[in-house]
Design a protein around this motif. Structure first.
Motif, PDB file in Angstrom:
ATOM      1  N   ARG A 161       0.806  -1.100   0.003  1.00 19.05           N
ATOM      2  CA  ARG A 161      -0.177   0.200  -0.003  1.00 19.05           C
ATOM      3  C   ARG A 161       0.884   1.153  -0.035  1.00 19.05           C
ATOM      4  O   ARG A 161       0.222   2.428  -0.160  1.00 19.05           O
ATOM      5  N   VAL A 162       2.111   1.070   0.245  1.00 18.18           N
ATOM      6  CA  VAL A 162       3.044   2.225   0.222  1.00 18.18           C
ATOM      7  C   VAL A 162       3.003   2.868  -1.178  1.00 18.18           C
ATOM      8  O   VAL A 162       2.916   4.005  -1.393  1.00 18.18           O
ATOM      9  N   LEU A 163       3.201   2.144  -2.290  1.00 18.99           N
ATOM     10  CA  LEU A 163       3.444   2.645  -3.527  1.00 18.99           C
ATOM     11  C   LEU A 163       2.201   2.349  -4.469  1.00 18.99           C
ATOM     12  O   LEU A 163       2.076   3.092  -5.578  1.00 18.99           O
ATOM     13  N   GLU A 168      -1.690   3.180  -9.231  1.00 17.61           N
ATOM     14  CA  GLU A 168      -2.825   3.214  -9.419  1.00 17.61           C
ATOM     15  C   GLU A 168      -3.475   4.783 -10.283  1.00 17.61           C
ATOM     16  O   GLU A 168      -4.341   4.872 -10.982  1.00 17.61           O
ATOM     17  N   SER A 169      -2.834   5.707  -9.617  1.00 21.13           N
ATOM     18  CA  SER A 169      -3.104   7.011 -10.234  1.00 21.13           C
ATOM     19  C   SER A 169      -2.461   7.669 -11.226  1.00 21.13           C
ATOM     20  O   SER A 169      -2.542   8.660 -11.738  1.00 21.13           O
ATOM     21  N   ALA A 170      -1.400   6.842 -11.745  1.00 24.97           N
ATOM     22  CA  ALA A 170      -0.575   7.249 -12.828  1.00 24.97           C
ATOM     23  C   ALA A 170      -1.274   7.136 -14.091  1.00 24.97           C
ATOM     24  O   ALA A 170      -1.943   6.156 -14.536  1.00 24.97           O
ATOM     25  N   ARG A 171      -1.705   8.218 -14.868  1.00 26.61           N
ATOM     26  CA  ARG A 171      -2.556   8.373 -16.044  1.00 26.61           C
ATOM     27  C   ARG A 171      -1.796   8.992 -16.964  1.00 26.61           C
ATOM     28  O   ARG A 171      -1.358  10.300 -16.672  1.00 26.61           O
ATOM     29  N   VAL A 172      -2.164   8.867 -18.325  1.00 28.41           N
ATOM     30  CA  VAL A 172      -1.595   9.413 -19.309  1.00 28.41           C
ATOM     31  C   VAL A 172      -2.687  10.302 -20.155  1.00 28.41           C
ATOM     32  O   VAL A 172      -3.739   9.700 -20.569  1.00 28.41           O
ATOM     33  N   PRO A 173      -2.740  11.565 -20.409  1.00 27.39           N
ATOM     34  CA  PRO A 173      -3.983  12.358 -20.945  1.00 27.39           C
ATOM     35  C   PRO A 173      -4.184  11.642 -22.214  1.00 27.39           C
ATOM     36  O   PRO A 173      -3.238  11.111 -22.911  1.00 27.39           O
ATOM     37  N   GLN A 613      -0.841   1.039 -21.224  1.00 28.72           N
ATOM     38  CA  GLN A 613       0.368   0.834 -21.310  1.00 28.72           C
ATOM     39  C   GLN A 613       1.358   1.951 -20.880  1.00 28.72           C
ATOM     40  O   GLN A 613       2.434   1.675 -19.847  1.00 28.72           O
ATOM     41  N   LEU A 614       1.064   3.181 -21.316  1.00 27.69           N
ATOM     42  CA  LEU A 614       1.789   4.397 -21.034  1.00 27.69           C
ATOM     43  C   LEU A 614       1.568   4.769 -19.535  1.00 27.69           C
ATOM     44  O   LEU A 614       2.467   5.084 -18.992  1.00 27.69           O
ATOM     45  N   GLY A 615       0.480   4.689 -19.158  1.00 25.49           N
ATOM     46  CA  GLY A 615       0.094   4.714 -17.627  1.00 25.49           C
ATOM     47  C   GLY A 615       0.867   3.770 -16.669  1.00 25.49           C
ATOM     48  O   GLY A 615       1.550   4.162 -15.832  1.00 25.49           O
ATOM     49  N   ALA A 616       1.106   2.632 -17.243  1.00 30.12           N
ATOM     50  CA  ALA A 616       1.941   1.470 -16.400  1.00 30.12           C
ATOM     51  C   ALA A 616       3.188   1.807 -16.412  1.00 30.12           C
ATOM     52  O   ALA A 616       4.126   2.084 -15.383  1.00 30.12           O
ATOM     53  N   ALA A 617       4.047   2.312 -17.557  1.00 33.31           N
ATOM     54  CA  ALA A 617       5.129   2.803 -17.555  1.00 33.31           C
ATOM     55  C   ALA A 617       5.614   4.106 -16.686  1.00 33.31           C
ATOM     56  O   ALA A 617       6.385   4.304 -15.931  1.00 33.31           O
ATOM     57  N   GLU A 622       7.220   7.003 -11.807  1.00 30.79           N
ATOM     58  CA  GLU A 622       6.940   7.629 -10.496  1.00 30.79           C
ATOM     59  C   GLU A 622       7.453   6.955  -9.275  1.00 30.79           C
ATOM     60  O   GLU A 622       8.205   7.417  -8.392  1.00 30.79           O
ATOM     61  N   ASN A 623       7.269   5.343  -9.401  1.00 32.43           N
ATOM     62  CA  ASN A 623       7.612   4.712  -8.120  1.00 32.43           C
ATOM     63  C   ASN A 623       9.111   4.789  -7.926  1.00 32.43           C
ATOM     64  O   ASN A 623       9.595   4.736  -6.968  1.00 32.43           O
ATOM     65  N   ALA A 624       9.963   4.604  -9.250  1.00 34.25           N
ATOM     66  CA  ALA A 624      11.351   4.774  -9.180  1.00 34.25           C
ATOM     67  C   ALA A 624      11.814   6.070  -8.442  1.00 34.25           C
ATOM     68  O   ALA A 624      12.779   6.066  -7.554  1.00 34.25           O
ATOM     69  N   ALA A 625      11.243   7.102  -8.691  1.00 38.98           N
ATOM     70  CA  ALA A 625      11.474   8.516  -8.363  1.00 38.98           C
ATOM     71  C   ALA A 625      11.189   8.574  -6.694  1.00 38.98           C
ATOM     72  O   ALA A 625      11.997   9.069  -5.974  1.00 38.98           O
ATOM     73  N   ILE A 626      10.075   8.157  -6.068  1.00 42.67           N
ATOM     74  CA  ILE A 626       9.757   7.859  -4.821  1.00 42.67           C
ATOM     75  C   ILE A 626      10.711   7.267  -4.104  1.00 42.67           C
ATOM     76  O   ILE A 626      11.005   7.544  -2.995  1.00 42.67           O
TER      77      ILE A 626
END
Length: 657
Positions: A161-163, A168-173, A613-617, A622-626
């Protein structure tokens, strides 16, 4: 003396105190702490260490996972690398870091979430539903209790639940996804002219001086790694089948005992007329279907010869109606229930009454019957001989395998005793390195392994590991029996070791000449292409000779265009048209003429898939940055001892060779 110590206990305690206290000033309290807890630390997370022992446990588990996944293709030299060990250490750091973040921020998981997660695990389900009994069995097989498993799962879910919110909130317009989809599907019409390097080889001249100069300047490329020549014994089905003779009486006996296998049971050809009865049909609909079926059964019984026409006109089985209701040849067991019972009870050309099945109501006619028959011995003789030989060979293989294992261990300095006892031939192969088989021109010996019929067996990682073990390489002892497959065993022994060396000039002259010829032919092709490109670009309107037919390509539909050519074509500016671009494709040079550009056809489903696919990437980035930020916040430190572990030095668990 012991009586003295007992009598003067207080004095002895004082003397010991005098001896010990000054030593703290000499080595420090930290030295004693290190002496008591001497396990090296590889990293710290918020001051808490990750020890060498933790790493070694994870390291062994990961190698075992690779071994199970790859089977006979498992090669420690390929999977146990510094990059793998560094990645494993980072995984341990990240796990510890996420656990600390989850604990500090009081992430928790409810009992309901835990229950739902466990119930969704396929391995603990029975017919799609959670089975408490299977749950306990699965855990017991892994040496775990439900309490242990649930505590670990609850912890893992809390850590997840940390990440999870970030992922889940990563979205590409949608505008971005649409723009990328448009670029992927944009179509460009091109024609190609290829300048083949092979056509310029005849213009290239290579002198002995050229060869010598290249040889002197490229010694490292000409270095041949350490290699061995090996002797080996191969026990397989062919070796176990050698000289097996099958007697006539054995063939006859086998035939008589297995006649059911060589015969054909009775077969019946049948046709039917089917009236469908839907599963949720009302009583009225069922009665109407039954009445129609009864009427058709009476018509069929009155005129069996007209059954096919009656089926074509009335059967509701689309698959057979057009064929007059023909179901083909049927044997016992192909159908079930009343249908099979009825077909087996009818005589040829006899029509049944109404038969009910789950799919509807049927009227059946048997159109032909083939009685049971047994193939004559002469027809199946070769098949029987093959099967008997295989049975004998399987028994002999097991006996030979046992004897081979015993002899190669008892007499480890030679393969000859085992070869003599089992009637096997000692084979030889050269050019085997730690990484694989050398090309034939670099192998030492008369039988290069790369050209051997047993090349695949000799290139097995386990074979190379045995040859380059300390016993194999230094002592030249027989390896153990290596099981390449259930019916293929191999024993190897090093015959000769050739150290790493630079190939002599006379051995590589031809290959250097070919290399230089290819390089200069490629350069000539490139120059010719560049000159033509300049000429054609100056007069782009006219189409020069030699270009191929027009081809429409896109990034998603490359139409077999080589990747370098496709990338160059798709990067070419849209204006002006037509335009030319040149690009190297291996040794060849390709000039592409771009004639037309059309916008891509954007598909809504394609945009949606691309957006996910772009959202997952994006979520991964973002996970790596966090994680990078958390490492700074929690003061993650990789200690000097980690470098030793990553390089594999001083690692007792590292595989040999």
């Amino acid at each position: 003396m012991f009586e003295l110590i007992r009598s003067h206990r207080r004095w002895m305690q004082f003397i010991l105190l005098v001896l010990i206290v000054p030593s703290f000033f000499l080595v420090g309290i930290q030295g004693y702490d290190s002496f008591v807890s001497s396990e090296p630390e590889l990293a710290t997370v918020a001051g808490q260490p990750i020890t060498r022992g933790e790493f070694d446990n994870a390291y062994r588990n990961q190698l075992e996972e690779f071994r199970q996944q790859l089977g006979t293709r498992y090669d420690p030299a390929l999977v146990d690398t510094p990059a793998m060990r560094e990645q494993l250490l980072n995984q341990l750091i990240d796990q510890r870091l996420l656990a600390r973040v989850a604990a500090d921020n009081r992430f928790s998981v409810s009992d309901e979430t835990l229950r739902n997660t466990i119930a969704s695990i396929p391995q603990v389900q029975d017919n799609g539903r959670f089975s408490p009994e299977r749950y306990r069995q699965v855990l017991a097989a892994q040496g775990m209790t439900p309490t242990m498993f649930e505590a670990g799962l609850r912890r893992d879910l809390a850590i997840g639940r940390v990440l999870q919110p970030v992922t889940e909130s990563a979205r590409v317009p949608s505008t971005v996804a649409t723009a990328i989809e448009t670029a992927l599907t944009q179509e460009r019409t091109v024609q190609l002219r290829r300048f083949d390097a092979a056509n310029y080889r005849s213009q290239v001249s290579i002198s002995p001086e050229d060869i010598k100069a290249w040889y002197d300047a490229n010694q490292q490329q000409l270095t041949v790694p350490e290699q061995v020549s090996a002797q080996y014994l191969l026990l397989d089905e062919a070796a176990a089948s050698k000289d097996i003779q099958v007697k006539d009486e054995d063939i006859t006996s086998y035939y008589e005992q297995n006649q059911s296998r060589f015969g054909q049971t009775e077969r019946r050809r049948a046709s039917h007329i089917m009236i469908q009865v839907p599963a949720g049909a009302s009583d009225a609909d069922r009665q109407a279907a039954r009445a129609k079926a009864e009427s058709l059964a009476q018509q069929a019984a009155a005129n069996p010869a007209g059954f096919a026409e009656l089926a074509k006109a009335n059967s509701q089985d689309a698959g057979s109606a057009q064929k007059g209701g023909d179901l083909g040849w049927l044997a016992q067991g192909m159908l079930t229930g009343e249908l099979e019972k009825t077909i087996l009870s009818l005589k040829k050309d006899q029509v049944s009454g109404v038969v009910e099945s789950p799919s509807g109501l049927h009227i059946i006619k048997v159109t032909d019957i083939q009685p049971p028959a047994v193939k004559p011995l002469a027809e199946v003789r070769d098949q029987i001989v093959t099967e008997i030989r295989k049975q004998i060979a399987a028994t002999r293989f097991a006996e030979m395998a046992t004897k081979l294992t015993e002899i190669v261990y008892e007499q480890r300095d030679s393969l000859q005793p085992a070869a003599d006892a089992l009637g096997l031939k000692i084979r030889s192969a050269s050019g085997i390195t730690r990484q694989g088989l050398l090309p034939a021109d670099q192998a030492i010996g008369a039988d290069p392994a790369s050209k051997s019929s047993d090349a695949e067996a000799l290139d097995n990682p386990r074979v190379r590991q045995a040859l380059f073990s300390s016993e194999g390489l230094r002592d030249k002892l027989n390896s153990g029996v290596i099981e390449l497959a259930s019916d293929k065993l191999l024993v190897v022994r090093v015959a000769e070791v050739k150290p790493q060396h630079v190939s002599p000039l006379d051995k590589v002259t031809d290959s250097i000449r070919d290399r230089l010829t290819n390089e200069r032919a490629a350069e000539a092709a490139r120059k010719a292409g560049d000159e033509a490109l300049k000429t054609w670009s100056a007069d782009a309107a006219s189409l020069p000779e030699g270009f191929g037919a027009s081809t429409v390509v896109s990034r998603s539909q490359p139409q077999d265009l080589p990747q370098p050519v496709l990338q160059a074509v798709m990067r070419q500016p849209a204006q002006p048209l037509p335009s030319y671009i040149g690009v190297a494709d291996g040794d060849d040079y390709v000039v592409a003429r771009l004639d037309k550009i059309e916008s891509g056809k954007v598909d809504a489903s394609g945009v949606e898939l691309l957006s996910r696919q772009l959202g997952a990437a994006w979520g991964g980035a973002e996970n790596a940055a966090i994680m990078k930020t958390l490492r700074t916040q929690y003061e993650v430190k990789v200690l000097p001892e980690a470098a030793t572990v990553i390089q594999g030095a001083d690692n007792p668990d590292a595989p040999v060779g």
